[in-house]
Scaffold this active site. Structure first.
Site, PDB file in Angstrom:
ATOM      1  N   GLU A  33       0.823  -1.212   0.000  1.00 25.48           N
ATOM      2  CA  GLU A  33       0.000   0.000   0.000  1.00 25.48           C
ATOM      3  C   GLU A  33       0.859   1.264   0.000  1.00 25.48           C
ATOM      4  O   GLU A  33       0.548   2.232  -0.677  1.00 25.48           O
ATOM      5  CB  GLU A  33      -0.946   0.017   1.215  1.00 25.48           C
ATOM      6  CG  GLU A  33      -2.055  -1.017   1.157  1.00 25.48           C
ATOM      7  CD  GLU A  33      -2.988  -0.845  -0.044  1.00 25.48           C
ATOM      8  OE1 GLU A  33      -3.008   0.248  -0.635  1.00 25.48           O
ATOM      9  OE2 GLU A  33      -3.676  -1.810  -0.399  1.00 25.48           O
ATOM     10  N   TYR A 116      -6.757   6.215   4.212  1.00 29.47           N
ATOM     11  CA  TYR A 116      -6.804   5.215   3.148  1.00 29.47           C
ATOM     12  C   TYR A 116      -6.017   3.958   3.530  1.00 29.47           C
ATOM     13  O   TYR A 116      -6.521   2.837   3.462  1.00 29.47           O
ATOM     14  CB  TYR A 116      -6.276   5.781   1.813  1.00 29.47           C
ATOM     15  CG  TYR A 116      -5.965   4.664   0.872  1.00 29.47           C
ATOM     16  CD1 TYR A 116      -7.000   3.981   0.254  1.00 29.47           C
ATOM     17  CD2 TYR A 116      -4.656   4.200   0.706  1.00 29.47           C
ATOM     18  CE1 TYR A 116      -6.747   2.871  -0.534  1.00 29.47           C
ATOM     19  CE2 TYR A 116      -4.384   3.097  -0.072  1.00 29.47           C
ATOM     20  CZ  TYR A 116      -5.433   2.443  -0.698  1.00 29.47           C
ATOM     21  OH  TYR A 116      -5.187   1.340  -1.454  1.00 29.47           O
ATOM     22  N   ASP A 134      -9.621   5.747  -2.458  1.00 32.83           N
ATOM     23  CA  ASP A 134      -8.416   6.238  -3.128  1.00 32.83           C
ATOM     24  C   ASP A 134      -8.841   6.874  -4.457  1.00 32.83           C
ATOM     25  O   ASP A 134     -10.041   7.022  -4.721  1.00 32.83           O
ATOM     26  CB  ASP A 134      -7.392   5.109  -3.326  1.00 32.83           C
ATOM     27  CG  ASP A 134      -7.831   4.100  -4.382  1.00 32.83           C
ATOM     28  OD1 ASP A 134      -9.026   4.141  -4.778  1.00 32.83           O
ATOM     29  OD2 ASP A 134      -7.001   3.294  -4.819  1.00 32.83           O
TER      30      ASP A 134
END
Ligand code: SF4
Length: 349
Positions: A33, A116, A134
């Site tokens: 991520e 996020y 996102d």
């Protein structure tokens, strides 16, 4: 139409086989991520694989020096993310005995982890109902529901997060989150999505109103400034050069570069200011100099455009702080510098 079900069905058939989708290990998911923030999957994938190979556990990452991590990160940009990776790995190994936080709230406490990333890790690794939003999710929701609120405003951020939280499949949050992000990445693409094959087409407001190209809405905020960089590539008779660590706070903090002279405008060989040059390089005598690139190399960052020239300076001697020119590729550098190094390696400078 059941929006969530359609997305999950689509995902089951169309999802790409990516290494971080084969694991629920929060460390690997966190790595992927952070690497994929502001980066395309195609570009981020080799970085992810290199990181996982070099640092198979969070303990390995915590042990690595900042320089090593920056070197692995080189080319991805946003170097504060690499520095935060290391700080967080250290924090988890030292303060949390290597146990990754297992819920959204606790994840949010980690350095470099915002809404996020906390939602992504909490849902994918721990199946918590935490909706991700996102760039891909903004696009899918803005188009499907015809939402015109700008996505980079406080109201927009709140509105989209609330909507995603209502829509998320409470029984399979990991799948839903990955499905909507993947849908935005490969079906509802920024440019020219093929709506004729889209399973959501019958309910899509942007398609019905012909507003696909205008959604999502973003307000322009950042003022872009222009800078003129002159990197001074000194070579002495022993083929040594100066390569300095940027200690100042900023996006390139702790990366290496040639001594830098910033000029008020782009300069060429005729009007190169030797006074300024000497003040940038006080410790050596310049024997000769030439300009490596007549035309500025333009390096675009989110808030700055860097018009860059590389100057090759022959000097008498550089003293103790110099290093062999042939070794500079071992240091972490901004991509602007590493491209130059790669180019001169070929030309055998
Ligand atoms: S119909 Fe087109 S714009 Fe609407 S969700 Fe599908 S791909 Fe996106």
């Amino acid at each position: 139409m059941d929006f969530s079900k359609e997305l999950i069905d689509w995902y089951s058939v169309n999802k790409r086989d990516l290494p971080w989708r084969r694991t629920q290990n929060p460390y690997y998911i966190w790595l992927s991520e952070i690497i994929l923030q502001q980066t395309q999957v195609k570009q981020g994938l080799p970085y992810y694989e290199r990181f996982v190979n070099a640092f198979p556990t969070i303990f390995d990452l915590a042990e690595a020096s900042e320089e090593t991590i920056l070197k692995y990160w080189q080319g991805l940009g946003y170097y504060s993310r690499a520095r935060n990776l290391r700080a967080t790995a250290k924090h988890i190994t030292r303060e949390l005995e290597g146990e990754f936080p297992d819920n959204y709230k606790a994840l949010l406490e980690l350095k470099g982890v915002g809404d996020y990333t906390a939602s992504a890790i909490a849902s994918i690794a721990f199946n918590e109902v935490a909706a991700v939003v996102d760039g891909n999710v903004y696009r899918v929701l803005a188009r499907y529901f015809g939402i015109k609120t700008p996505i980079n405003t406080t109201n927009g951020i709140k509105e989209f997060k609330t909507l995603a939280t209502v829509l998320i499949d409470k029984t399979q949050p990991a799948k839903f989150n990955q499905a909507i992000m993947e849908f935005g990445a490969i079906q509802c693409k920024p440019k020219n999505p093929d709506c004729s094959v889209c399973p959501l087409r019958s309910g899509c407001i942007a398609l019905a109103q012909n507003s696909i190209e205008t959604l999502p809405v973003k307000v322009k905020k950042t003022k872009v400034t222009t800078k003129y960089f002159n990197f001074l590539v000194c070579i002495d008779k022993n083929k040594n050069t100066l390569f300095e660590k940027r200690s100042k706070k900023g996006i390139w903090q702790n990366l290496y570069q040639f001594p830098l002279y910033e000029s008020p405008k782009s300069i060429n060989i005729k009007d190169f200011d030797t006074v300024a040059l000497n003040s940038t390089l006080p410790q050596c005598k310049i024997l000769d100099f030439s300009l490596y690139n007549e035309i500025d190399i333009v390096h675009k960052l989110s808030h700055q455009h860097l018009y860059t020239k590389f100057w090759i300076l022959e000097v008498d001697s550089l003293g103790n702080s110099s290093i062999p020119f042939k070794d500079i590729h071992n240091y972490p550098t901004p991509v602007l510098i590493s491209n130059f190094i790669d180019a001169v390696k070929i030309q055998n400078l």
